[in-house]
Design a protein around this motif. Structure first.
Motif: not given
Length: 387
Positions: A247-265
């Motif tokens: 997925m390509v996501h907003p630039k500001s969500l770099v940290t949030s995406m790491a947390v979400l990826a870790e929590c989900n899978n």
């Protein structure tokens, strides 16, 4: 059920699985129900993953995806669209479906509304329900020559509770491909109302009647707009079982995406990611061959099924599905079950793709032309016997 959420207790299997579940593995059935071909993942991709295993790449890694894959994806977008995407904006959490879930987690809370441009893949609706969001269907207009988006209907569906719009182009199941102008109009509507946009572009290389690749919202959206562009390896490179998407996501969500990826899978399988690198760097020949097959098969479907007197079928522009409307049919699940029982052909019931599709069925035409021709003959035999 006590503390179990009512939405979870009430979940039902999709109309695809309800038909397929009892006949999986039956060698007599020609399966057109799932979105995949009968081609094994190309050997150069399998070899790259095997090499990664032999090198001991079996440990945890960064949950947003290994850097070599995210850098390869950055180069891929540069090659296809002329875009400069920093690897920090790219996350590889696992399957593309997981990207749908994560995008919804970012945009919608319990009770929020998400507009789904339909017909759509049923798992997206289920993901909204699991999230506690309310899905609002806005169906594409059918015909006269192609499916098309009614922007006024989308606008009318927006309420103060609306948080996001989901759209899939090229479309499963209709084969509709958004033009750049249609994408811009939808994006401007989102900007006007402060809405997030989830753009599912997993069929971006499966273009049947236009230029390759399909237009992308990445060509229009700013780097920090609330736009999530979802993609994956399953369709273009015959990697359905690998469960590898990005997925390509907003630039500001770099940290949030790491947390979400870790929590989900906890991230995608490491060795599979090296197969993904090979697909991006060595796979253009396979993509071209597979697209040529799908174009031939689309012609065959239009010639055989599209001419049947009970069938109304718009030519698919992309993906690899036909979504015919069968005149006189009001129970698509019953028809799919009858086709399976009488003809040993697996198709998907139209009702599962959202409101207004009860007279439709979906069939995947990505399999070999010979098997597809046999399946179409069997299916037409059942249609000839309908009262």
């Amino acid at each position: 059920m006590g503390p179990i959420r009512a939405e979870i207790a009430a979940l039902e299997l999709s109309g695809i699985t309800r038909v397929a579940a009892g006949a999986l593995g039956d060698p007599e059935v020609i399966p057109l129900w799932f979105g995949e071909s009968d081609i094994v993942t190309p050997s150069f991709i399998r070899t790259a993953a095997q090499r990664a295993l032999d090198e001991g790449r079996t440990f945890y890694n960064y949950p947003r995806g290994v850097l070599p894959l995210r850098e390869a994806l950055s180069r891929y977008h540069q090659r296809l669209y002329g875009l400069e995407l920093h690897p920090d904006r790219i996350t590889v959490p696992g399957s593309t479906m997981l990207s749908v879930v994560i995008a919804l987690q970012c945009l919608a809370s319990r009770g929020d509304e998400v507009i789904l441009i339909g017909p759509y893949w049923p798992n997206v609706r289920q993901a909204c329900i699991v999230q506690g969001a309310v899905h609002v269907d806005v169906r594409l207009l059918e015909g006269p020559q192609r499916w098309h988006l009614d922007l006024d209907a989308v606008r009318a569906a927006i309420t103060p509770r609306t948080k996001a719009i989901y759209v899939n182009s090229p479309s499963n199941p209709t084969g509709w491909v958004m033009s750049g102008a249609e994408q811009l109009a939808l994006l401007e509507l989102c900007r006007e109302h402060g809405l997030g946009l989830i753009a599912d572009e997993v069929y971006h290389r499966n273009v049947l009647t236009g230029p390759d690749p399909a237009p992308s919202f990445l060509e229009l959206a700013g780097e920090d707009e609330p736009v999530f562009v979802l993609n994956g390896f399953s369709k273009a490179w015959a990697m359905t079982g690998w469960r590898l998407g990005w997925m390509v996501h907003p630039k500001s969500l770099v940290t949030s995406m790491a947390v979400l990826a870790e929590c989900n899978n906890t991230g995608a399988a490491i060795f599979a990611q090296y197969g993904g690198i090979a697909a991006l760097e060595e796979g253009e020949g396979f993509v071209a061959e597979f697209t040529a097959r799908c174009r031939r098969n689309a012609d065959l479907v239009m010639e055989r099924l599209g001419r049947h007197p009970r069938v109304r079928l718009l030519r698919p522009e992309g993906a690899f599905y036909a979504f015919p409307r069968i005149e006189g049919v009001t129970d698509s699940l019953a028809l799919a079950r009858r086709v399976l029982a009488e003809a040993k052909v697996g198709i998907a019931a139209g009702y599962t793709f959202g409101d207004g599709n009860e007279s439709h069925v979906r069939l995947c035409f990505a399999i070999s032309t010979e098997r597809l021709d046999e399946a179409l003959g069997r299916l037409i035999g059942v249609l000839d016997r309908l009262e």
